[in-house]
Structure formats: C-alpha cells, structure tokens
Design an enzyme around this catalytic site. Structure first.
Site, PDB file in Angstrom:
ATOM      1  N   ASP B 100       0.773  -1.115  -0.010  1.00 40.57           N
ATOM      2  CA  ASP B 100       0.168  -0.063   0.071  1.00 40.57           C
ATOM      3  C   ASP B 100       0.951   1.077  -0.016  1.00 40.57           C
ATOM      4  O   ASP B 100       1.943   1.006   0.026  1.00 40.57           O
ATOM      5  CB  ASP B 100      -1.053   0.032   1.123  1.00 40.57           C
ATOM      6  CG  ASP B 100      -0.126  -0.075   2.651  1.00 40.57           C
ATOM      7  OD1 ASP B 100       0.913  -0.083   2.462  1.00 40.57           O
ATOM      8  OD2 ASP B 100      -0.819   0.235   3.525  1.00 40.57           O
ATOM      9  N   ASP B 275      -8.014  -7.696  -0.198  1.00 39.94           N
ATOM     10  CA  ASP B 275      -6.938  -8.007   1.068  1.00 39.94           C
ATOM     11  C   ASP B 275      -7.703  -7.446   2.241  1.00 39.94           C
ATOM     12  O   ASP B 275      -8.511  -6.769   2.297  1.00 39.94           O
ATOM     13  CB  ASP B 275      -5.664  -7.140   0.749  1.00 39.94           C
ATOM     14  CG  ASP B 275      -5.843  -5.572   1.286  1.00 39.94           C
ATOM     15  OD1 ASP B 275      -6.781  -4.810   0.679  1.00 39.94           O
ATOM     16  OD2 ASP B 275      -5.493  -5.265   2.468  1.00 39.94           O
ATOM     17  N   CYS B 313     -12.243 -29.617   5.388  1.00 37.83           N
ATOM     18  CA  CYS B 313     -11.147 -28.900   5.022  1.00 37.83           C
ATOM     19  C   CYS B 313      -9.923 -29.441   4.402  1.00 37.83           C
ATOM     20  O   CYS B 313      -9.656 -30.511   5.403  1.00 37.83           O
ATOM     21  CB  CYS B 313     -10.986 -27.839   6.063  1.00 37.83           C
ATOM     22  SG  CYS B 313      -9.374 -26.702   5.640  1.00 37.83           S
ATOM     23  N   CYS B 315      -6.904 -28.230   4.649  1.00 38.66           N
ATOM     24  CA  CYS B 315      -5.640 -27.360   5.143  1.00 38.66           C
ATOM     25  C   CYS B 315      -5.180 -28.635   5.806  1.00 38.66           C
ATOM     26  O   CYS B 315      -5.420 -29.512   6.388  1.00 38.66           O
ATOM     27  CB  CYS B 315      -5.983 -26.198   5.679  1.00 38.66           C
ATOM     28  SG  CYS B 315      -6.330 -26.350   7.451  1.00 38.66           S
ATOM     29  N   CYS B 318      -6.424 -29.653   9.273  1.00 41.26           N
ATOM     30  CA  CYS B 318      -7.477 -30.194   9.331  1.00 41.26           C
ATOM     31  C   CYS B 318      -7.639 -31.522   8.535  1.00 41.26           C
ATOM     32  O   CYS B 318      -8.287 -32.476   8.956  1.00 41.26           O
ATOM     33  CB  CYS B 318      -8.604 -29.612   8.601  1.00 41.26           C
ATOM     34  SG  CYS B 318      -9.138 -28.061   9.353  1.00 41.26           S
ATOM     35  N   HIS B 350      -5.031 -22.316   8.614  1.00 39.44           N
ATOM     36  CA  HIS B 350      -6.362 -22.731   8.491  1.00 39.44           C
ATOM     37  C   HIS B 350      -6.988 -21.370   7.777  1.00 39.44           C
ATOM     38  O   HIS B 350      -7.725 -21.623   6.681  1.00 39.44           O
ATOM     39  CB  HIS B 350      -7.223 -23.361   9.635  1.00 39.44           C
ATOM     40  CG  HIS B 350      -8.539 -23.684   9.233  1.00 39.44           C
ATOM     41  ND1 HIS B 350      -9.061 -24.605   8.537  1.00 39.44           N
ATOM     42  CD2 HIS B 350      -9.604 -22.553   9.556  1.00 39.44           C
ATOM     43  CE1 HIS B 350     -10.404 -24.225   8.553  1.00 39.44           C
ATOM     44  NE2 HIS B 350     -10.709 -23.007   8.864  1.00 39.44           N
TER      45      HIS B 350
HETATM   46 ZN   LIG Z   1      -8.588 -26.325   7.885  1.00 41.70          ZN
END
Ligand SMILES: [Zn+2]
Ligand SMILES: [Zn+2]
Lengths: 494, 407
Positions: B100, B275, B313, B315, B318, B350
């Site tokens: 920015d 963002d 999920c 990720c 998870c 996550h």
């Molecule tokens: Zn996750």
C-alpha cells in the site's frame, strides 16, 4: 537370537518394550554411548535430547514445522499441561476414544517417542505441599493436586511410550529436613509400586508403557530403602531412571547401570550438559533452548569447539548471538555459518533482527528452529567424540573456547504466558513483561482502518487497539491473571 | 479521454466471464509469477504473516501477499531495504508482493496526522518529531521495497464523512497525487502502479474519479476508501458503479475487504482482488473461519470437540493424520490458543487456506459458468434460514441478476 527357546521366551514378554543398548562405556561415572529403541519409533542415540513441550508442542514450533524443520525423535510431555479441568471435570484429553489419544491430540508423528511426566521441566514450585497420596501441580488456571491413582490411570489411558514415576520432591524449598527426606523416598516408592501395579493390569495385546523410576535429589543414605527395593523388587519392571541430581549418578546402584538415564537436573548451559554427560547421563530435555529463543538469542556453539586462533589467546567466544542487537540489522549472513537449519538456509540475520524488533512471532519461530538444530549437532558431536575417545580433551577445549554462561537477555521476549513465569519463591510472580505500549486512550475502536471491518458478531468481535496494528502486541494470555491472588486453594485437601 | 499507454509489468489474461453476474476469472502474470484471479491476498504487515514462515504461507497456496509500506518504512527502514535489495530478499519470499502507499495507515493509526496538498504530515511514533509523507516519498519507499504491485498515495477520509466539499477535495487531490506518483515511479517496467479511485459514497464523485484515473492508464485499478464502516448497500453501489466504468482487461482491486460474504458478492459485482488483515488477525483470538461462519474456538463448548477445525477442510491442520495432515482438532486449538503461539500459527494456516480455497472455488465456478449456483449454495451453507440472509447481499446480487430468495 534365532534360538527357538529365546523366541518363545520373547513372546511371553509384552509386545512392545523399550530397549536400551549400551554401545560404548568404560567405567562408571564416565561418558557412554547408547541407543534407545522401541518398535515403531525412531531410535534415539544417546547422549541425546527430547523436545521439551508446553501444552503438547515445542514452544513456537507448530506441528507441521516439527515434521519439516526439527529433527527430534522424541518429546517430553508433562501431564500438568492437560488436566486443568480436574478435579471437577474430566479433562478433555481423557475423552478421546481409540488408541494413542495423547499422541493424536498433540499431533505427534507415530514414529516419535512420547515420554510422559507429571511436571513441566523445570517445574514451577507450588505453594501447596505434596501429601502421602498427592503431588502438587501448576496448571494454566492455578494449582492443583494429583493423586498417584489419578496419574497411573492417566498413564494407562494416554498410552505414552514411557512414563516417569511420580517423585515426591518439594520443589523450591531450600532446606529439606531429614524427616521430610525419609518421607520423600517412602512416598516415591509407594507411587512407583502403584505405577507398576497399574501396568500389570493392562492386557498383553494392549500397548504397555515403559517406566522410568525417579532417583531423588537427596543423599543416597536417605533413599537407600527405596533404592534397595528398586533393585530387589522392581529392577525387572523398570526400563529407565529419571535422575534429579546428576551428582547422584555416583550413588546409582550398580544393578541399575544398564538402564537409560533421563536427566531432570536442569542444565543451565552446554557446559552443564557436558558435565552431566561426563558422569554418564544419557538423555535430556534442554529447557535453555526455549529460554534462549524467547530471549532472542541464537545459540552458536559446536562440539568439539573450533580450533582456537593463536592470536587471541584470552578471548572466549560467546555461546550465542543476541539477535536484538541492531548491529545485525544489515547482516545478510546466516545465524551460524555451518548450520543447515531452515532459518539458516532460507533467512539471514537482518530479517531475524527485524522480526524481533517488530515483535513478529516469526522471529521466535526461526530462532527456536535454529537453536534446536544447534543442540542436535552439539549432541552428534558429543557422540562422535565419545566414540573417538576424545571426550575429556574436547570437553576441556570447549570450556576454554567458550564463555561459561549463555549471554544475558537484553531484549523483550514473547509475552510471558500466564502460567509460565518462573517464580523463585512460592506464589510470588516473577516480573512479567510490562504492558505493551498503547496509545494514550488505550483501546480504541478503529473504523476507517485499512482492512479492518467492524464485526457484526460481538462474540467474535476483536477489539483492535493501535498497538496491535503497529505490531507491538504479541500473543497475550487472555485468561484470568495468575498471581498470588490466583491460587486456587479450595481445590487442595488440607 | 483515451488512455495514455503507460509501461506495465503485468499481463492480464481473461479466462472466463459469468454469463449472469459481472464476475470474471483471469490469470494475472506478475514479475514474480502468475496468480489466479479472483484472489484474496493475506496481509504480512511487517514482512511476516503472524508467525508463519514464508514456506508455510506458500503451503496454503499463497502466491501474492501484502506488505505495509508504512511499517516497512519504519522498520527495517528504507536504507536497510536498499542495502538488502528489497522486500523479497528481505523476507525470502519468492512470490509476489503488493504494498500500500502508507498513507491510509498514517491517517488511521496516527490521530494527529494532517493532510495538505504536499502530503500527509504526522508525528513520528518513535520520537514525536514532525514528518511528512509525500506521493514522491511513498513511491520511492515502494521502489525500495521492490513490490510487484505498488499503490499510489491517496487522500483517504472516512466514507461516512458528511462533508461533501472535503470529499471532493480528497478525490481531486488523489488524482493530482496519482500524477505525481506516476512521475516519481522509477521502475514502471518491473513494478505495477495501481491508481486508487476515491470519492466516498457519492457515485458522481466516484464516476468522475474513475474517468480521470482510467485516463492515466495505470496497469491496474483499485477502489479505495471503502471498508470504513459504511453501510454495505452503499459499498456495493460504489463497487458496482466503478467496475461498470473500468476497462475489461485490467485487474480491479477492492482494498480492505475480506469477509467471505463480502468477497463472493464483490466478485459478482466485477471485482478481482481483495486484501484484509481480519482472517489472520482473528486467528490469534481463536476465531476459525468456516463455511458455516466464524467459530470462536476459545469457547468452552469446543474443549471436547474432537472434530477438525472444519469438516472437509483440506488444510494441513484439518486433514487427518492418515492422509498426511496433522489432524488438529477444535479441542486442541482450544487447548493452546492464547497460551502458546503455536495455537495462532495453526489457526492462521487454516484461515488463510480457507480464504484462498474459497477464491479458488469461486474461480472454478466462474470458469464453468455456474457462479449463480455457487452463490446460492454459499449462502445456504452460511445461513440455515433464508430469513437470515443479509439484505445488502440479496439486493446487490439481485442487481446483477441472481435472486437468492427465488429457489
Ligand atoms: Zn482447515
Ligand atoms: Zn541454523
């Protein structure tokens, strides 16, 4: 071992038992080489060390980084990190169904050794005294007492690889009277017998923990009954010893010499580790690794020490680099030139210095990864040196080459997490970090802020203050503060 | 006015458009590699994302993150950045960075900041000495940072400000400052300067600003001054109005937006880039973003919940241990959050994964031209009852041809 007789004999043994092979030893009270092995787990070569965990993780090392960046083959887990809900409720970790609940809960890889003990290492003294049936603990919400019965049941349920027997030690008490010492050995013996008896109730098919017997930090005479009984009645039931005072290796009965020795005698420096190894200690947790990381100190030593330069005969090298020093702000060099850790292969001092001064959590992560790698190489160097028969010489050279203590902490560490402060005397909290800098008007709700949206759900609302935005806040203990006023005395039976 | 061609260090490949809404799928090729659009960009304020290593951030699928110029200007400072060779090298990040201008944070962080034609005046947070951030200085800093996308310095005031004269002044000043930024920009062939459309909630001002700025021909265009606590209806009208006037072949970045609902609606209104610090900051407070909404895992109700942070999920946290994940449970997050930094690291991973994966699914839906159906399913999962759908979202989507209430 192909003898059918010995095979049938083996099949009578519990399926998974810890084995300790001494690879090299000379006399008693001398450094030795060994290997701790358990089917399904990676071997641990000794002298070696275990990861010292807090709430199931090595501080600052998330479980994925543990797999990728830290070469540890075993960890030490204190039960006091998991049982704050007792005695009123069943702690969550005991409600996990299936095998290996503790290992799965903390996401420890299957092939790493899991050692369970009662107290964090080093333990924080508790204002409550141990009793005949209970030891005092410090959990994240205050002091608790845990009975031997509870501990043995926990050991059975949690299925660690090794359980260190409960020891009756009045931590933090300067002078302990002879009568109290008698009690220490009596209680410790009783609790050891409890632990062994409990293990006998486990079915053969089920995994059975190995037991490390505590050796108390008192004169041999005053624990002689206990030691005798260990030798006479329990020697074939225990797989190792936990030693609270390394000078007592001298008093360790010969019949227990074949067992691996896990140190609970907290070393303050690499030299202290070497002294214990010189007396024949095998395994350690090394709390000064995390202490150094929290202080922003990147450990920087090798064993054997590098050759001393002849032109600076009297100057000793520091054992670590204080990464708070702004002299590193432009340094594109690694923390330690020869180090192969993630921090040293991917990053440089300038970035790490920036992260510390910006109070970014990643600073501690990188230093912690590095510091564990330094210790890993240090122990590998020690084993090599013992193997070559040059340990004594290398030890002397190490002492001459390096400063005798770790550098003093100068910068601010991560916020002391409520229950972690190390109080020297009972219940008196050590100085915690001063409150992070805040704007004059304290917490302000900022609306017109880049990326900050007012949260519609108050329960997930996060009041953002200016300090957080300029990065002055790191992790905070958000529960009730624990101080003298936080002692939960009602839970103690008089 | 016909756009003046300006050097650009990006390629915008439009891959698909929703046949109903204004949503687009594209690939944006930046100096440090291609990134998929629409995209959510995590904010690594001080060259680090809440305790994650650059590798961990990369593992979540991130190829473009933010750094804040204001913070990097303070620490490590421009001289250090020059000496080291920019922010990529500084933080060992091989992918793209957007910065920015630094102005917004000054105005919002430092209550004593004052805006003049010259720039933003403020008192140094270190020693209180008066300092000035000009468009030239902002660009010079961003040139030193070496970010792949740099932002113009703009005159930001809260959209909720009732002062139309001040709002007009800010909009016009932002255009003048854009010219100064273009002038000052040393490396247009390797850093992409984005303009920032201002004008508060006044659609006429926004239109005027858009026309002026599009004429400058910057490689990308941002819609700024939003996410300041304005009504969501007004927000949607501004985004819708601006995207309607923007060239199709340029990326459109709505600054400071990150709630999942805001993302999927803004994409339908034709925006590509977003963002927000919220997903990562909120992780430290134990908040997990899921398709069912935000769960505060510090709540005792989760102490004994041995399911993953979010069912299904993928990720690293998870995923179960059987398939190479960590198998982290809600109960474990409860166990460590606010007590060990590790709790924040896990939940941050996550949350970043959730945001990036959401945008990945959005992109797939657009490419397969089933974005309206995606939107319906998204709102159904988030709210168990249609009566709970936010009106602003229903209205905004109706405006682009999707009626959430109709099926
Ligand atoms: Zn996750
Ligand atoms: Zn290293």
């Amino acid at each position: 071992m192909t003898d059918p007789a010995s095979l049938s004999h083996l099949s009578d043994l519990p399926p998974e038992m810890l084995e300790f092979t001494i690879l090299k030893s000379t006399t008693a009270l001398a450094p030795r080489l060994g290997r701790v092995s358990l089917p399904g787990r990676k071997d641990i070569l000794t002298p070696g060390f275990l990861g010292n965990t807090s709430r199931g993780a090595i501080p600052h090392i998330s479980q994925d980084n543990f797999r990728k960046c830290v070469g540890l083959n075993g960890i030490y887990v204190p039960i006091e990190d998991f049982i704050e809900k007792m005695p009123h409720q069943t702690p969550p970790v005991f409600q996990i169904n299936g095998s290996d609940p503790l290992r799965r809960f903390i996401a420890l890889p299957k092939d790493r050794l899991l050692v369970l003990g009662a107290r964090r290492n080093p333990p924080i003294p508790s204002p409550a005294a141990n009793t005949n049936t209970e030891v005092a603990l410090l959990t994240s919400v205050g002091f608790r007492s845990m009975s031997s019965e509870y501990y043995t049941a926990a050991a059975r349920k949690l299925q660690p690889d090794i359980v260190v027997g409960l020891a009756d030690i009045p931590f933090g008490q300067e002078a302990v009277g002879t009568r109290r010492k008698d009690k220490m050995s009596d209680r410790t013996e009783t609790w050891m017998r409890d632990l062994i008896a409990k293990r006998n109730t486990i079915d053969k098919e089920e995994s059975r923990y190995s037991i490390f017997a505590p050796i108390l930090p008192i004169e041999r005479d005053l624990q002689s009954w206990y030691l005798e009984h260990l030798v006479d009645d329990m020697a074939d039931k225990i797989q190792g010893v936990g030693i609270y005072d390394s000078f007592l290796l001298d008093s360790l009965p010969e019949e227990l010499h074949h067992l691996p020795r896990l140190s609970f005698d907290t070393p303050s420096s690499p030299q202290a580790l070497l002294r214990q190894i010189d007396l024949g200690m095998d395994l350690f947790t090394v709390p000064f690794i995390s202490d150094a990381s929290d202080a922003g100190i990147a450990l920087n030593f090798t064993f054997p020490a590098p050759r001393k330069f002849s032109d600076e005969p009297n100057s000793r090298q520091s054992l670590g680099i204080d990464m708070w020093q702004t002299e590193h702000a432009l340094s594109m060099t690694t923390l330690t030139e020869t180090c192969k850790c993630y921090a040293c292969t991917k990053h440089h001092r300038a970035y790490i210095q920036h992260l510390l001064s910006a109070k970014e959590m990643l600073g501690w992560v990188l230093i912690q990864i590095h510091n564990h790698t330094i210790l890993d190489s240090f122990f590998a160097g020690i084993r090599h040196s013992i193997e070559n028969g040059t340990f004594e010489e290398d030890f002397t050279d190490f002492n001459a080459y390096y400063e005798p203590t770790l550098p003093e902490k100068t910068g601010q560490g991560p916020r002391v997490r409520g229950y972690q402060f190390k109080s020297a005397d009972h219940g008196k909290p050590a100085k915690k970090n001063p409150k992070a800098f805040r704007q004059l008007n304290g917490e302000v709700k900022l609306h017109a802020i880049h990326g900050q949206q007012p949260n519609k759900k108050p329960e997930v609302g996060d009041m953002i203050d200016d300090a957080a935005l300029v990065g002055l806040i790191d992790i905070e203990y958000m529960g009730p503060e624990i101080g003298v006023e936080g002692l939960d005395l009602k839970d103690h039976k008089a | 006015m016909a756009p003046v061609p300006m050097p650009s260090a990006l390629t915008f490949e439009l891959l698909g458009k929703c046949s109903v809404t204004k949503a687009r799928a594209a690939t944006l090729i930046l100096p440090h590699g291609p990134v998929p659009l629409p995209i959510f960009m995590p904010v690594a304020t001080q060259a680090s994302l809440k305790g994650l290593t650059p590798e961990q951030l990369e593992d979540q699928g991130c190829k473009l993150c933010l750094n804040n110029t204001y913070h990097l200007g303070l620490k490590p400072g421009q001289a250090t950045l020059d000496a080291i060779g920019g922010a990529h090298k500084f933080q060992s990040w091989p992918h793209n960075i957007l910065t920015d201008s630094g102005g917004f944070q000054m105005v919002s962080l430092l209550k004593l900041a004052k805006v003049t034609e010259e720039g933003v005046q403020f008192l140094s947070p270190h020693d209180g000495t008066p300092m000035l951030l000009t468009p030239e200085h902002s660009i010079s800093l961003q040139n030193s940072i070496g970010s792949d996308i740099i932002m113009q310095l703009d005159d930001v005031i809260a959209t909720t400000s009732p002062d139309l004269a001040r709002m007009t002044e800010a909009m016009e000043r932002s255009v003048r400052w854009l010219d100064r930024c273009i002038q000052a920009h040393k490396y247009p062939e390797r850093q992409n300067l984005f303009c920032i459309i201002q004008g508060g909630l006044d659609l006429d001002l926004r239109r005027r600003c858009t026309a002026e700025m599009v004429a400058r021909g910057t490689p990308g265009i941002a819609i700024g001054g939003l996410s300041g606590g304005e009504e969501k209806d007004a927000y949607c009208k501004v985004v819708d109005t601006c995207t309607g006037l923007l060239p199709e072949k340029k990326p459109r970045y709505v600054m400071g937006v990150g709630y999942p609902e805001d993302l999927v609606v803004s994409v339908a209104l034709g925006a590509d880039m977003f963002d927000c610090v919220w997903p990562t900051r909120t992780a430290r407070f134990g908040n997990a973003i899921t398709h069912q909404g935000v769960l505060n895992l510090r709540n005792a109700a989760y102490a004994e919940d041995f399911g993953p942070i979010e069912d299904g999920c993928e990720c690293i946290c998870c995923r179960s241990q059987e398939i190479g994940g960590l198998g982290i449970t809600r109960a474990y997050i409860y166990h460590v959050t606010a007590k060990e930094t590790v709790g924040a690291h896990l939940l941050t991973m996550h949350n970043v994964y959730y945001q990036l994966n959401l945008m990945k699914r959005v992109r797939e839906a657009i490419m397969e031209d089933r974005y309206p159906a995606f939107l319906r399913k998204f709102f159904r999962q988030l709210h168990d009852d249609k009566s709970k759908y936010p009106n602003w979202a229903v209205d905004a989507l109706r405006g682009v041809g999707v009626d959430l209430m109709s099926d």
